[in-house]
Design a protein around this motif. Structure first.
Motif, PDB file in Angstrom:
ATOM      1  N   GLY A 106       7.970 -13.218   1.143  1.00  0.00           N
ATOM      2  CA  GLY A 106       6.793 -12.891   0.339  1.00  0.00           C
ATOM      3  C   GLY A 106       5.995 -14.123  -0.033  1.00  0.00           C
ATOM      4  N   THR A 107       4.696 -13.948  -0.057  1.00  0.00           N
ATOM      5  CA  THR A 107       3.791 -15.051  -0.414  1.00  0.00           C
ATOM      6  C   THR A 107       2.693 -14.534  -1.347  1.00  0.00           C
ATOM      7  OG1 THR A 107       2.578 -14.619   1.638  1.00  0.00           O
ATOM      8  CG2 THR A 107       4.156 -16.438   1.681  1.00  0.00           C
ATOM      9  N   GLY A 108       3.088 -13.727  -2.337  1.00  0.00           N
ATOM     10  CA  GLY A 108       2.126 -13.197  -3.301  1.00  0.00           C
ATOM     11  C   GLY A 108       1.985 -14.133  -4.497  1.00  0.00           C
ATOM     12  N   ALA A 109       1.411 -13.586  -5.586  1.00  0.00           N
ATOM     13  CA  ALA A 109       1.089 -14.404  -6.766  1.00  0.00           C
ATOM     14  C   ALA A 109       2.328 -15.073  -7.366  1.00  0.00           C
ATOM     15  CB  ALA A 109       0.410 -13.529  -7.814  1.00  0.00           C
ATOM     16  N   SER A 110       3.488 -14.391  -7.313  1.00  0.00           N
ATOM     17  CA  SER A 110       4.715 -15.004  -7.849  1.00  0.00           C
ATOM     18  C   SER A 110       5.201 -16.111  -6.931  1.00  0.00           C
ATOM     19  CB  SER A 110       5.823 -13.956  -8.011  1.00  0.00           C
ATOM     20  OG  SER A 110       5.422 -12.913  -8.851  1.00  0.00           O
ATOM     21  N   ALA A 111       5.307 -15.798  -5.636  1.00  0.00           N
ATOM     22  CA  ALA A 111       5.862 -16.778  -4.681  1.00  0.00           C
ATOM     23  C   ALA A 111       5.048 -18.067  -4.668  1.00  0.00           C
ATOM     24  CB  ALA A 111       5.926 -16.164  -3.282  1.00  0.00           C
TER      25      ALA A 111
ATOM     26  N   GLN B 134       6.076 -15.099   5.611  1.00  0.00           N
ATOM     27  CA  GLN B 134       4.793 -14.510   5.188  1.00  0.00           C
ATOM     28  C   GLN B 134       4.439 -13.337   6.092  1.00  0.00           C
ATOM     29  OE1 GLN B 134       0.904 -16.947   4.928  1.00  0.00           O
ATOM     30  NE2 GLN B 134       0.686 -15.687   6.759  1.00  0.00           N
ATOM     31  N   ARG B 135       4.093 -12.208   5.467  1.00  0.00           N
ATOM     32  CA  ARG B 135       3.659 -11.066   6.271  1.00  0.00           C
ATOM     33  C   ARG B 135       2.142 -11.083   6.422  1.00  0.00           C
ATOM     34  NH1 ARG B 135       5.681  -5.157   4.569  1.00  0.00           N
ATOM     35  NH2 ARG B 135       4.292  -5.534   2.801  1.00  0.00           N
ATOM     36  N   THR B 136       1.455 -11.397   5.331  1.00  0.00           N
ATOM     37  CA  THR B 136      -0.013 -11.426   5.354  1.00  0.00           C
ATOM     38  C   THR B 136      -0.495 -12.689   4.643  1.00  0.00           C
ATOM     39  OG1 THR B 136       0.178  -9.050   4.912  1.00  0.00           O
ATOM     40  CG2 THR B 136      -2.031  -9.969   4.902  1.00  0.00           C
ATOM     41  N   GLY B 137      -1.494 -13.346   5.201  1.00  0.00           N
ATOM     42  CA  GLY B 137      -2.064 -14.522   4.544  1.00  0.00           C
ATOM     43  C   GLY B 137      -2.914 -14.110   3.345  1.00  0.00           C
TER      44      GLY B 137
ATOM     45  N   THR C 279       8.903 -10.287  -3.428  1.00  0.00           N
ATOM     46  CA  THR C 279       8.281  -9.116  -2.797  1.00  0.00           C
ATOM     47  C   THR C 279       7.625  -8.149  -3.789  1.00  0.00           C
ATOM     48  OG1 THR C 279      10.545  -8.271  -2.702  1.00  0.00           O
ATOM     49  CG2 THR C 279       9.616  -9.117  -0.655  1.00  0.00           C
ATOM     50  N   GLY C 280       7.387  -8.628  -5.000  1.00  0.00           N
ATOM     51  CA  GLY C 280       6.564  -7.853  -5.918  1.00  0.00           C
ATOM     52  C   GLY C 280       7.261  -6.675  -6.579  1.00  0.00           C
ATOM     53  N   PHE C 281       6.462  -5.678  -6.941  1.00  0.00           N
ATOM     54  CA  PHE C 281       6.935  -4.605  -7.814  1.00  0.00           C
ATOM     55  C   PHE C 281       6.599  -3.232  -7.249  1.00  0.00           C
ATOM     56  CE2 PHE C 281       6.231  -8.476 -10.082  1.00  0.00           C
ATOM     57  CZ  PHE C 281       7.352  -8.589 -10.879  1.00  0.00           C
TER      58      PHE C 281
ATOM     59  N   ALA D  44       6.573 -20.199 -13.315  1.00  0.00           N
ATOM     60  CA  ALA D  44       5.910 -18.976 -13.805  1.00  0.00           C
ATOM     61  C   ALA D  44       4.867 -19.329 -14.864  1.00  0.00           C
ATOM     62  CB  ALA D  44       6.929 -18.006 -14.397  1.00  0.00           C
ATOM     63  N   ALA D  45       3.674 -18.862 -14.633  1.00  0.00           N
ATOM     64  CA  ALA D  45       2.559 -19.113 -15.549  1.00  0.00           C
ATOM     65  C   ALA D  45       1.546 -18.019 -15.300  1.00  0.00           C
ATOM     66  CB  ALA D  45       1.924 -20.469 -15.263  1.00  0.00           C
ATOM     67  N   CYS D  46       0.607 -17.892 -16.216  1.00  0.00           N
ATOM     68  CA  CYS D  46      -0.440 -16.917 -15.961  1.00  0.00           C
ATOM     69  C   CYS D  46      -1.599 -17.633 -15.286  1.00  0.00           C
ATOM     70  CB  CYS D  46      -0.907 -16.297 -17.264  1.00  0.00           C
ATOM     71  SG  CYS D  46      -2.055 -14.958 -16.923  1.00  0.00           S
ATOM     72  N   ASP D  47      -2.174 -17.023 -14.267  1.00  0.00           N
ATOM     73  CA  ASP D  47      -3.302 -17.714 -13.645  1.00  0.00           C
ATOM     74  C   ASP D  47      -4.637 -17.291 -14.256  1.00  0.00           C
ATOM     75  OD1 ASP D  47      -3.559 -15.282 -12.423  1.00  0.00           O
ATOM     76  OD2 ASP D  47      -2.828 -15.972 -10.471  1.00  0.00           O
ATOM     77  N   VAL D  48      -4.567 -16.497 -15.317  1.00  0.00           N
ATOM     78  CA  VAL D  48      -5.778 -16.224 -16.106  1.00  0.00           C
ATOM     79  C   VAL D  48      -5.725 -17.204 -17.292  1.00  0.00           C
ATOM     80  CG1 VAL D  48      -7.045 -14.506 -17.459  1.00  0.00           C
ATOM     81  CG2 VAL D  48      -5.685 -13.798 -15.478  1.00  0.00           C
TER      82      VAL D  48
HETATM   83  P1  NAP Z   1       2.958  -9.177  -4.581  1.00  0.00           P
HETATM   84  O1  NAP Z   1       1.653  -9.782  -4.898  1.00  0.00           O
HETATM   85  O2  NAP Z   1       3.042  -7.723  -4.383  1.00  0.00           O
HETATM   86  O3  NAP Z   1       3.517  -9.962  -3.326  1.00  0.00           O
HETATM   87  C1  NAP Z   1       4.616  -9.500  -2.618  1.00  0.00           C
HETATM   88  C2  NAP Z   1       4.747 -10.321  -1.373  1.00  0.00           C
HETATM   89  O4  NAP Z   1       5.868  -9.851  -0.654  1.00  0.00           O
HETATM   90  C3  NAP Z   1       3.541 -10.194  -0.457  1.00  0.00           C
HETATM   91  O5  NAP Z   1       3.311 -11.424   0.172  1.00  0.00           O
HETATM   92  C4  NAP Z   1       4.012  -9.127   0.541  1.00  0.00           C
HETATM   93  O6  NAP Z   1       3.365  -9.192   1.779  1.00  0.00           O
HETATM   94  C5  NAP Z   1       5.464  -9.521   0.659  1.00  0.00           C
HETATM   95  N1  NAP Z   1       6.297  -8.441   1.160  1.00  0.00           N
HETATM   96  C6  NAP Z   1       6.539  -7.253   0.581  1.00  0.00           C
HETATM   97  N2  NAP Z   1       7.354  -6.519   1.348  1.00  0.00           N
HETATM   98  C7  NAP Z   1       7.627  -7.274   2.450  1.00  0.00           C
HETATM   99  C8  NAP Z   1       8.385  -7.071   3.627  1.00  0.00           C
HETATM  100  N3  NAP Z   1       9.028  -5.916   3.845  1.00  0.00           N
HETATM  101  N4  NAP Z   1       8.428  -8.060   4.556  1.00  0.00           N
HETATM  102  C9  NAP Z   1       7.753  -9.197   4.345  1.00  0.00           C
HETATM  103  N5  NAP Z   1       7.021  -9.456   3.257  1.00  0.00           N
HETATM  104  C10 NAP Z   1       6.951  -8.497   2.325  1.00  0.00           C
HETATM  105  O7  NAP Z   1       4.054  -9.514  -5.704  1.00  0.00           O
HETATM  106  P2  NAP Z   1       4.068 -10.715  -6.742  1.00  0.00           P
HETATM  107  O8  NAP Z   1       3.772 -11.988  -6.067  1.00  0.00           O
HETATM  108  O9  NAP Z   1       5.323 -10.616  -7.517  1.00  0.00           O
HETATM  109  O10 NAP Z   1       2.859 -10.376  -7.678  1.00  0.00           O
HETATM  110  C11 NAP Z   1       2.658  -9.054  -8.139  1.00  0.00           C
HETATM  111  C12 NAP Z   1       1.520  -9.030  -9.100  1.00  0.00           C
HETATM  112  O11 NAP Z   1       1.970  -9.570 -10.329  1.00  0.00           O
HETATM  113  C13 NAP Z   1       0.331  -9.869  -8.721  1.00  0.00           C
HETATM  114  O12 NAP Z   1      -0.529  -9.287  -7.803  1.00  0.00           O
HETATM  115  C14 NAP Z   1      -0.300 -10.098 -10.059  1.00  0.00           C
HETATM  116  O13 NAP Z   1      -1.080  -9.002 -10.454  1.00  0.00           O
HETATM  117  C15 NAP Z   1       0.912 -10.221 -10.948  1.00  0.00           C
HETATM  118  N6  NAP Z   1       1.233 -11.643 -11.117  1.00  0.00           N
HETATM  119  C16 NAP Z   1       0.366 -12.343 -11.865  1.00  0.00           C
HETATM  120  C17 NAP Z   1       0.576 -13.671 -12.032  1.00  0.00           C
HETATM  121  C18 NAP Z   1      -0.399 -14.416 -12.855  1.00  0.00           C
HETATM  122  O14 NAP Z   1      -0.358 -15.627 -12.855  1.00  0.00           O
HETATM  123  N7  NAP Z   1      -1.313 -13.762 -13.573  1.00  0.00           N
HETATM  124  C19 NAP Z   1       1.662 -14.303 -11.468  1.00  0.00           C
HETATM  125  C20 NAP Z   1       2.545 -13.548 -10.716  1.00  0.00           C
HETATM  126  C21 NAP Z   1       2.328 -12.213 -10.549  1.00  0.00           C
HETATM  127  P3  NAP Z   1       2.015  -8.369   2.050  1.00  0.00           P
HETATM  128  O15 NAP Z   1       0.907  -9.161   1.400  1.00  0.00           O
HETATM  129  O16 NAP Z   1       1.913  -8.303   3.516  1.00  0.00           O
HETATM  130  O17 NAP Z   1       2.198  -7.021   1.412  1.00  0.00           O
END
Ligand code: NAP
Length: 488
Positions: A175-180, A198-201, A334-336, A50-54
Motif C-alpha cells: 500500500g502507498t496511501g496517505a498512511s504509508a 504499490q498498486r496505483t500511483g 492497506t487502509g480501512f 503519523a500526523a494530520c496533513d490538514v
Molecule cells: P488508503 O488511502 O485506502 O490506501 C491503501 C493503500 O493500500 C492504497 O495504496 C491501495 O492501493 C493499497 N491496497 C489496498 N488493497 C491492496 C491490495 N490488495 N494489493 C495491493 N495494494 C492494495 O489507506 P490509508 O493510507 O490508511 O488512508 C486512508 C485514509 O485515511 C486516507 O485516504 C485519509 O482520508 C485518511 N488519512 C489521513 C491522514 C492525514 O494526514 N489526514 C493520514 C493517513 C490517513 P490502491 O490505491 O490501488 O487502492
C-alpha cells in the motif's frame, strides 16, 4: 429535551456532539467507546510519522483554537492530547465509558427509545442515538492467497506493533496511501531492506512539516489575528483543492500541473518516475502531501514493486512476474473498510428494519446524518460527508450543531422522536449523487465508492456549501413522532 443520549465513539465526532449537546442543556449523555480511552483514529493510528496533513489551525475546533501548535501539521500525539484537553475543558471526558464495544442498537416503536447493547454485556436505553464511529476505523486486510501462511511478523498500520524492532529486518509494505507515505520514510531509516508494493500511483503535493522556527511560533502566539488569519487562509486553500476536484478540466488541470512539476523535480530517476506516475485524473483519489516519500523510495536500500501481488508465501510476497520478495516483516498500509461505516454493529430501526437492508443499494442519509425509518438516530461523518480537500473537524462541528437543533425541535413540539421524511432524504441523495457528474471523483476507482461504483464516502461540494445546507434544520423535512404541538 430528550433525557438520555447515547453517543457511540469518542473520537472527534463523539466529543464534538457531546460538547454541543451539553452546552445546550442536554446533560444525560453517555459516550460508549470501544477503545479504553478517547481519541478515535488518533488513539489507534500511532504508526511512526503519523500526523494530520490538514494544518492544525484548521484541523481543530473553531471554539478551541490554539496558538501553540508545534508545526503546521501536528503529529498524532499532539492531536490526541489536543482532543483530550478539549474534552476535559468542556467536561465531557467524564461521559466516556471506555472498553465498551457496541454490538447492537435497536429502536422500540412502542417505547420510542433505543436500546444499545455492548459486547461486554451492558445495555443502555436512549431517547436519541448518535453514531460517531466515522468511516476510517476498521482496518482493511486485502484478500491475498496465502496471507496466513507468512512465517514472519505481520501488522496493519492502524495496529502498529511498537514492540517489534524493525532494525536489521527485511520489511515489506503493501500500500502507498496517505498512511504509508507517512510511515515509509521512517521505516526506510530503520529497516535493513524495504520493499514497497504499490498498486496505483498517486498525485503528490509538497509537505515538509518541520517544527515551526521559534520566531514564527512567537508571532503566531503573540500577534493578534495571526492565528485566525492562518486558519482562514488554510480554509480557502482547502476550498480551492475541492474546486480543483470539482472542475478537473480547468482548475484541476492547473493544480495537476503544479503537482506534476513537484513530482518531476523530486523524481530524477526516470525509471522510478515511470513507476510511481499516476494514470488517473488529479484529485480522483486522495491527493497525498509529502516531500519525503519519493526521496525514501529513491534510497538504494528501498525497492518499489509495481507488479501485482499474486500470493504470499512463508518467506515473503510473490508478484505476477514470478519473483519472490523475501521479508521478515509484512506491514499492511492497506487502509480501512470505509464502506462498512458502523457495521458490523446491528442497527435495527422502526418496524424491525435493518440498516443493512436500508443501505443495500449503497449507504445514504440526509446530509449524511439522518436515515428514514431510523427515528432519533444521527450519524456523524456518515455517508457522503468525507472531504477530499478540507477539515473533517469543520464538518463534525456542523453535524453536532444540526443534531442539537433536531433535538431542540423535538423538544419544542413535545415529541418523542424525530425522523427524516423518506421523500426528503431520497431527493437530497439524488442531488448529492448528481453533483458528482463531471468531477474528478468519478474518473477512477477509489475507497470513496462502493462495489456498484456509487460514491458513498464523499461530500460533492465545498465546506462552505455543507455549512449552508446544515445551518438551519428545516422542520418540514422531518416527522415528529408523538408530537403534542403542531408547529407545521
Ligand atoms: P488508503 O488511502 O485506502 O490506501 C491503501 C493503500 O493500500 C492504497 O495504496 C491501495 O492501493 C493499497 N491496497 C489496498 N488493497 C491492496 C491490495 N490488495 N494489493 C495491493 N495494494 C492494495 O489507506 P490509508 O493510507 O490508511 O488512508 C486512508 C485514509 O485515511 C486516507 O485516504 C485519509 O482520508 C485518511 N488519512 C489521513 C491522514 C492525514 O494526514 N489526514 C493520514 C493517513 C490517513 P490502491 O490505491 O490501488 O487502492
Amino acid at each position: 429535551m430528550p433525557s438520555k443520549v447515547v453517543i457511540v465513539g469518542a473520537g472527534f465526532g463523539g466529543i464534538a456532539a457531546a460538547i454541543e449537546l451539553q452546552r445546550h442543556g442536554i446533560t444525560d449523555i453517555t459516550i460508549l467507546e470501544r477503545a479504553p480511552e478517547p481519541g478515535g483514529t488518533w488513539f489507534h493510528n500511532t504508526y511512526p510519522g503519523a500526523a494530520c496533513d490538514v494544518p492544525s489551525h484548521l484541523y481543530s475546533f473553531s471554539y478551541a483554537q490554539r496558538r501553540d501548535w508545534s508545526r503546521l501539521c501536528s503529529p498524532q500525539q499532539e492531536i490526541l492530547d489536543y482532543l483530550n484537553g478539549v474534552a476535559r475543558d468542556h467536561g465531557v471526558d467524564r461521559l466516556v465509558a471506555g472498553s465498551s464495544t457496541v454490538t447492537s442498537c435497536s429502536w422500540d416503536d412502542e417505547a420510542r427509545r433505543w436500546t444499545v447493547t455492548t459486547a461486554e454485556g451492558a445495555s443502555r436505553e436512549a431517547d436519541a442515538l448518535v453514531l460517531a464511529t466515522g468511516q476510517l476505523h476498521q482496518p482493511s486486510f486485502p484478500r491475498i492467497e496465502g496471507a496466513d501462511r507468512f512465517a514472519g511478523h505481520t501488522f496493519h498500520s492502524a495496529l502498529w506493533d511498537h514492540d517489534y524492532d524493525l532494525r536489521g529486518k527485511r520489511v515489506a509494505v503493501i500500500g502507498t496511501g496517505a498512511s504509508a507515505v507517512q510511515f515509509v520514510p521512517v521505516v526506510a531509516e530503520q529497516a535493513e531492506r524495504l520493499t514497497v508494493f504499490q498498486r496505483t500511483g498517486n498525485w503528490f503535493v509538497p509537505r515538509k512539516n518541520r517544527a515551526y522556527p521559534r520566531g514564527l511560533k512567537a508571532i503566531i502566539k503573540r500577534v493578534p489575528g495571526v492565528q485566525a488569519a492562518r486558519r482562514m487562509y488554510m480554509f480557502f486553500y482547502c476550498e480551492l483543492l475541492t474546486q480543483a476536484i470539482r472542475h478537473p478540466n480547468t482548475l484541476g488541470r492547473l493544480l495537476g500541473w503544479r503537482s506534476a512539476a513537484f513530482m518531476r523535480w523530486q523524481l530524477r530517476d526516470p525509471e522510478l518516475r515511470r513507476k510511481v506516475w499516476p494514470d488517473y485524473t488529479f484529485g480522483c483519489k486522495r491527493v497525498l502531501f509529502s516531500s519525503d516519500f519519493f526521496p525514501a523510495l529513491a534510497r538504494p536500500d528501498v525497492d518499489l514493486v509495481t507488479d501485482d501481488i499474486t500470493e504470499i508465501r512463508e518467506e515473503g510476497v510473490v508478484t505476477a512476474d514470478g519473483r519472490l520478495h523475501e521479508a521478515d516483516c509484512l506491514i499492511y498500509g492497506t487502509g480501512f473498510r470505509t464502506n462498512d461505516f458502523m457495521f458490523p454493529m446491528e442497527i435495527t430501526g422502526s418496524q424491525g428494519r435493518d440498516l443493512r437492508d436500508e443501505w443495500a443499494g449503497g449507504a445514504h442519509a440526509h446530509l449524511g446524518m439522518t436515515v428514514p425509518g431510523f427515528p432519533s438516530m444521527f450519524v456523524m461523518y456518515g455517508p457522503n460527508t468525507n472531504t477530499s480537500g478540507g477539515s473533517i473537524i469543520f464538518y463534525l462541528e456542523l453535524q453536532a450543531r444540526y443534531l442539537r437543533q433536531a433535538l431542540q425541535q423535538l423538544d419544542a413540539r413535545g415529541a418523542d422522536a424525530i425522523e427524516v421524511r423518506r421523500e426528503v432524504e431520497a431527493a437530497s441523495d439524488r442531488e448529492v449523487q448528481s453533483r458528482f457528474a463531471g468531477t474528478a471523483w468519478i474518473r477512477c476507482d477509489s475507497w470513496y465508492r462502493d462495489d456498484s461504483g456509487r460514491i458513498v464516502a464523499n461530500w460533492p461540494g465545498s465546506m462552505r456549501e455543507y455549512e449552508e445546507k446544515t445551518r438551519e434544520l428545516d422542520p418540514a423535512h422531518y416527522e415528529f413522532i408523538g408530537a403534542q404541538l403542531d408547529h407545521g
